[in-house]
Design a protein around this motif. Sequence first.
Motif, PDB file in Angstrom:
ATOM      1  N   TYR A  58      -5.331  -1.271  -9.625  1.00 21.96           N
ATOM      2  CA  TYR A  58      -6.103  -0.242  -8.751  1.00 21.96           C
ATOM      3  C   TYR A  58      -4.800   0.375  -7.953  1.00 21.96           C
ATOM      4  CZ  TYR A  58      -9.215   1.974  -5.317  1.00 21.96           C
ATOM      5  OH  TYR A  58      -9.927   2.948  -4.576  1.00 21.96           O
ATOM      6  N   ARG A  59      -4.803   1.698  -7.920  1.00 21.16           N
ATOM      7  CA  ARG A  59      -3.674   2.614  -7.101  1.00 21.16           C
ATOM      8  C   ARG A  59      -4.485   2.943  -5.773  1.00 21.16           C
ATOM      9  NH1 ARG A  59      -1.478   7.613  -6.647  1.00 21.16           N
ATOM     10  NH2 ARG A  59       0.979   7.473  -6.604  1.00 21.16           N
ATOM     11  N   VAL A  60      -3.503   2.631  -4.900  1.00 20.26           N
ATOM     12  CA  VAL A  60      -4.201   3.159  -3.669  1.00 20.26           C
ATOM     13  C   VAL A  60      -2.969   4.047  -2.685  1.00 20.26           C
ATOM     14  CG1 VAL A  60      -3.377   0.952  -2.571  1.00 20.26           C
ATOM     15  CG2 VAL A  60      -5.014   2.440  -1.337  1.00 20.26           C
ATOM     16  N   ARG A  78      -1.610  -0.724   4.000  1.00 20.49           N
ATOM     17  CA  ARG A  78      -0.314  -1.441   3.923  1.00 20.49           C
ATOM     18  C   ARG A  78      -0.601  -2.682   3.391  1.00 20.49           C
ATOM     19  NH1 ARG A  78       4.581   1.446   4.226  1.00 20.49           N
ATOM     20  NH2 ARG A  78       4.362   3.560   5.077  1.00 20.49           N
ATOM     21  N   ALA A  79       0.485  -3.183   2.687  1.00 23.41           N
ATOM     22  CA  ALA A  79       0.524  -4.540   2.311  1.00 23.41           C
ATOM     23  C   ALA A  79       0.542  -5.553   3.535  1.00 23.41           C
ATOM     24  CB  ALA A  79       1.670  -4.794   1.218  1.00 23.41           C
ATOM     25  N   GLU A  80       1.171  -4.997   4.534  1.00 20.80           N
ATOM     26  CA  GLU A  80       1.259  -5.760   5.764  1.00 20.80           C
ATOM     27  C   GLU A  80       0.868  -4.810   6.845  1.00 20.80           C
ATOM     28  OE1 GLU A  80       4.966  -7.564   6.206  1.00 20.80           O
ATOM     29  OE2 GLU A  80       4.704  -8.951   4.591  1.00 20.80           O
ATOM     30  N   LEU A  81       0.249  -5.121   7.743  1.00 19.43           N
ATOM     31  CA  LEU A  81      -0.313  -4.337   9.235  1.00 19.43           C
ATOM     32  C   LEU A  81       0.855  -4.133   9.958  1.00 19.43           C
ATOM     33  CD1 LEU A  81      -3.766  -5.859  10.159  1.00 19.43           C
ATOM     34  CD2 LEU A  81      -3.328  -3.715   9.187  1.00 19.43           C
ATOM     35  N   PRO A 139       1.178   7.034   4.879  1.00 19.71           N
ATOM     36  CA  PRO A 139       0.458   6.538   3.394  1.00 19.71           C
ATOM     37  C   PRO A 139       1.722   6.141   2.779  1.00 19.71           C
ATOM     38  CG  PRO A 139      -0.188   8.861   4.100  1.00 19.71           C
ATOM     39  CD  PRO A 139       0.780   8.432   4.935  1.00 19.71           C
ATOM     40  N   GLU A 140       1.581   5.142   1.861  1.00 18.63           N
ATOM     41  CA  GLU A 140       2.419   4.665   0.930  1.00 18.63           C
ATOM     42  C   GLU A 140       1.695   4.286  -0.662  1.00 18.63           C
ATOM     43  OE1 GLU A 140       5.670   0.860   0.374  1.00 18.63           O
ATOM     44  OE2 GLU A 140       3.907   0.780   1.846  1.00 18.63           O
ATOM     45  N   ALA A 141       2.268   4.611  -1.604  1.00 21.24           N
ATOM     46  CA  ALA A 141       1.475   4.608  -3.019  1.00 21.24           C
ATOM     47  C   ALA A 141       1.718   2.987  -3.202  1.00 21.24           C
ATOM     48  CB  ALA A 141       2.175   5.435  -3.899  1.00 21.24           C
ATOM     49  N   LEU A 142       0.599   2.307  -3.539  1.00 18.85           N
ATOM     50  CA  LEU A 142       0.652   0.974  -3.895  1.00 18.85           C
ATOM     51  C   LEU A 142      -0.079   0.720  -5.137  1.00 18.85           C
ATOM     52  CD1 LEU A 142       0.550  -0.463  -0.389  1.00 18.85           C
ATOM     53  CD2 LEU A 142       2.430  -0.674  -1.615  1.00 18.85           C
ATOM     54  N   THR A 143      -0.040  -0.238  -5.904  1.00 23.74           N
ATOM     55  CA  THR A 143      -0.675  -0.610  -7.132  1.00 23.74           C
ATOM     56  C   THR A 143      -1.160  -1.890  -7.069  1.00 23.74           C
ATOM     57  OG1 THR A 143       0.442   1.120  -8.723  1.00 23.74           O
ATOM     58  CG2 THR A 143      -0.953  -0.822  -9.723  1.00 23.74           C
ATOM     59  N   LEU A 144      -2.367  -2.312  -6.855  1.00 30.59           N
ATOM     60  CA  LEU A 144      -2.744  -3.717  -6.673  1.00 30.59           C
ATOM     61  C   LEU A 144      -3.191  -4.300  -8.114  1.00 30.59           C
ATOM     62  CD1 LEU A 144      -5.193  -2.892  -3.557  1.00 30.59           C
ATOM     63  CD2 LEU A 144      -2.613  -3.447  -3.790  1.00 30.59           C
ATOM     64  N   LYS A 145      -2.970  -5.579  -8.236  1.00 28.17           N
ATOM     65  CA  LYS A 145      -3.048  -6.133  -9.301  1.00 28.17           C
ATOM     66  C   LYS A 145      -4.792  -6.761  -9.077  1.00 28.17           C
ATOM     67  CE  LYS A 145       1.308  -7.618 -10.682  1.00 28.17           C
ATOM     68  NZ  LYS A 145       2.273  -8.811 -10.897  1.00 28.17           N
TER      69      LYS A 145
END
Length: 218
Positions: free
Chosen positions: A114-116, A213-216, A149-155
Amino acid sequence: MGEMGERGRARTWGPASVVVLLTALTGCSGFLVPAGEGEREPAPSARAATPPPPSVPPPPVADVPAQGPDPSPTPTATEACPASGAVVTMGEVLTVMMSRAVVLTLTNCGSKPYRVDGYPSVQALGEDGERLPVKVNPAGSQFGRDQGPEALTLKPGATVQSMLAWVSTQEGGELVMADALELAAAPDAGARVQPLEGHDIRYMDELNITAWRAELPE
């Protein structure tokens, strides 16, 4: 002299005389027999007391579970996952110097990546589910700065987080009372309604939200 001798002999008892006298006396029935002597002992009762039946232990009780309706099956992650493949949940209320905030968590509950890239979608709702005019700012607060914002792809199963804070402005008038928040990973993703009953965060002026974000941020 002769007469006195005869009288003296008459008063003398010989052994043979004693035996004769005792024989005559004992011939009388019941005479000189002590009370109770010679009586038969009472015969024991013909009905002897019946001994109590031997104690019989109760049969063992089988360990059988209580009968009742089967519990409702717990919904799986797949059943609770919306079609978008992402679900947003709200954490506990945080308090700092009379301010309030909550952590929003986005989870990839689907089976595909999933892309966020961006900010959560947040909308205040009234008692009847109507949308309330509460402004939501893409910005940080005293709970943490917004890194953008930062483009992230979640497994599948991976998460990202965002901080949602309650803020007041100088221009703010009376507070708006909301009954729920409509939360989504993005404006075009499936939304979920989070009730606010029992929280003082129902009263709002404006809301500040940080990017996923992956980390706050601190």
